[in-house]
Motif scaffolding. Structure first.
Motif, short mmCIF file in Angstrom:
data_model
loop_
_atom_site.label_atom_id
_atom_site.label_comp_id
_atom_site.label_asym_id
_atom_site.label_seq_id
_atom_site.Cartn_x
_atom_site.Cartn_y
_atom_site.Cartn_z
N ILE A 158 0.88 -1.18 0.00
CA ILE A 158 0.00 0.00 0.00
C ILE A 158 0.91 1.22 0.00
O ILE A 158 1.66 1.45 0.95
N ALA A 159 0.84 1.99 -1.09
CA ALA A 159 1.80 3.09 -1.28
C ALA A 159 1.63 4.18 -0.22
O ALA A 159 2.61 4.61 0.38
N ASP A 160 0.41 4.61 0.01
CA ASP A 160 0.15 5.68 0.99
C ASP A 160 -0.84 5.16 2.02
O ASP A 160 -2.05 5.14 1.80
N LEU A 161 -0.29 4.75 3.15
CA LEU A 161 -1.10 4.09 4.17
C LEU A 161 -2.13 5.03 4.80
O LEU A 161 -3.28 4.64 5.02
N ASP A 162 -1.72 6.27 5.07
CA ASP A 162 -2.67 7.24 5.66
C ASP A 162 -3.87 7.43 4.75
O ASP A 162 -5.02 7.44 5.20
N ASP B 5 -11.56 7.06 5.20
CA ASP B 5 -12.89 6.63 4.77
C ASP B 5 -13.13 7.09 3.33
O ASP B 5 -12.96 8.27 3.03
N GLY B 6 -13.52 6.18 2.48
CA GLY B 6 -13.91 6.55 1.12
C GLY B 6 -12.80 6.47 0.10
O GLY B 6 -13.06 6.58 -1.09
N TYR B 7 -11.55 6.23 0.55
CA TYR B 7 -10.46 6.14 -0.43
C TYR B 7 -10.42 4.74 -1.03
O TYR B 7 -10.35 3.75 -0.30
N THR B 8 -10.47 4.66 -2.34
CA THR B 8 -10.38 3.36 -3.02
C THR B 8 -9.62 3.50 -4.33
O THR B 8 -9.74 4.52 -5.00
N THR B 9 -8.84 2.49 -4.68
CA THR B 9 -8.24 2.46 -6.01
C THR B 9 -8.94 1.40 -6.86
O THR B 9 -8.57 1.17 -8.00
N GLY C 74 -12.53 1.01 -7.10
CA GLY C 74 -13.96 1.25 -7.33
C GLY C 74 -14.85 0.68 -6.24
O GLY C 74 -16.02 0.42 -6.46
N GLY C 75 -14.27 0.47 -5.04
CA GLY C 75 -15.09 0.01 -3.92
C GLY C 75 -15.64 1.19 -3.15
O GLY C 75 -15.64 2.32 -3.65
N LEU C 76 -16.10 0.93 -1.93
CA LEU C 76 -16.60 2.02 -1.10
C LEU C 76 -15.46 2.69 -0.33
O LEU C 76 -15.62 3.76 0.23
N GLY C 77 -14.32 2.03 -0.29
CA GLY C 77 -13.19 2.60 0.45
C GLY C 77 -13.41 2.58 1.95
O GLY C 77 -12.90 3.44 2.68
N LEU C 78 -14.16 1.60 2.41
CA LEU C 78 -14.47 1.53 3.85
C LEU C 78 -13.91 0.27 4.50
O LEU C 78 -14.06 0.08 5.70
N GLY C 79 -13.24 -0.58 3.70
CA GLY C 79 -12.77 -1.86 4.24
C GLY C 79 -11.73 -1.69 5.33
O GLY C 79 -11.89 -2.18 6.45
N LEU C 80 -10.66 -0.97 5.01
CA LEU C 80 -9.58 -0.81 5.98
C LEU C 80 -10.01 0.06 7.15
O LEU C 80 -9.82 -0.31 8.31
#
Ligand SMILES: Nc1ncnc2c1ncn2[C@@H]1O[C@H](COP(=O)(O)OP(=O)(O)OP(=O)(O)O)[C@@H](O)[C@H]1O
Ligand SMILES: [Mg+2]
Length: 139
Positions: free
Chosen positions: A89-93, A98-102, A104-110
């Motif tokens: 993961i290039a940029d962990l922060d 919330d909402g960050y995804t590469t 096309g997901g919801l970006g809520l998993g992590l």
């Protein structure tokens, strides 16, 4: 003991398919029951494990999940390690936002998983892939 789970040893599950993600959920549920987590906490840790195992599959290109019981003398719990040899993961922060995804997901998993467990650790690099360790304690 009727769960068929040997609590004395870590339980390993490879993650190569959707069916394996289902197996991870079942394994985590069984161990969570065995260490007497409440129904709510069982669901929280199963949900977190499901999201992290899905990331292992989708972004990590597959990997392994290992579930171990832990005991600090006061409480019991379970620890789960998700490991892959993917790109890291290039940029962990950013990834934990919330909402960050590469993908096309919801970006809520992590970010969601982190809130559902008591301890959450990530080691990630382009060389070694990603290793996420989570712990949930009985209360
Ligand atoms: N094991 C991993 N290896 C490489 N990158 C990862 C890994 N896990 C997560 N990521 C990166 O972190 C981003 C955020 O992950 P997160 O689980 O929060 O969202 P998502 O999987 O994109 O969407 P959602 O889980 O909500 O469907 C991913 O889009 C991906 O770029
Ligand atoms: Mg995800």
């Amino acid at each position: 003991m009727t769960t068929g789970i040997d609590l004395g040893h870590p339980q390993a599950q490879s993650v190569r398919s959707d069916e394996d993600v289902v197996r991870v959920r079942q394994l985590v549920r069984a161990v969570a029951v065995a260490v007497k987590l409440s129904l709510v906490d069982q669901t929280k840790v199963v949900t977190a494990a499901s999201e992290l195992a899905r990331n292992t599959l989708v972004y990590g290109g597959g990997g392994t999940v290992e579930v171990t019981t832990v005991d600090n003398g006061r409480r019991k719990g379970l620890r789960i390690v998700f490991a892959d040899s993917g790109p890291g993961i290039a940029d962990l922060d950013l990834a934990l936002t919330d909402g960050y995804t590469t993908g096309g997901g919801l970006g809520l998993g992590l970010s969601g998983s982190r809130r559902l467990v008591d301890e959450f650790e990530i080691e990630t690099s382009a060389e070694n892939g990603t290793r996420i360790t989570v712990t949930k304690w009985s209360r």
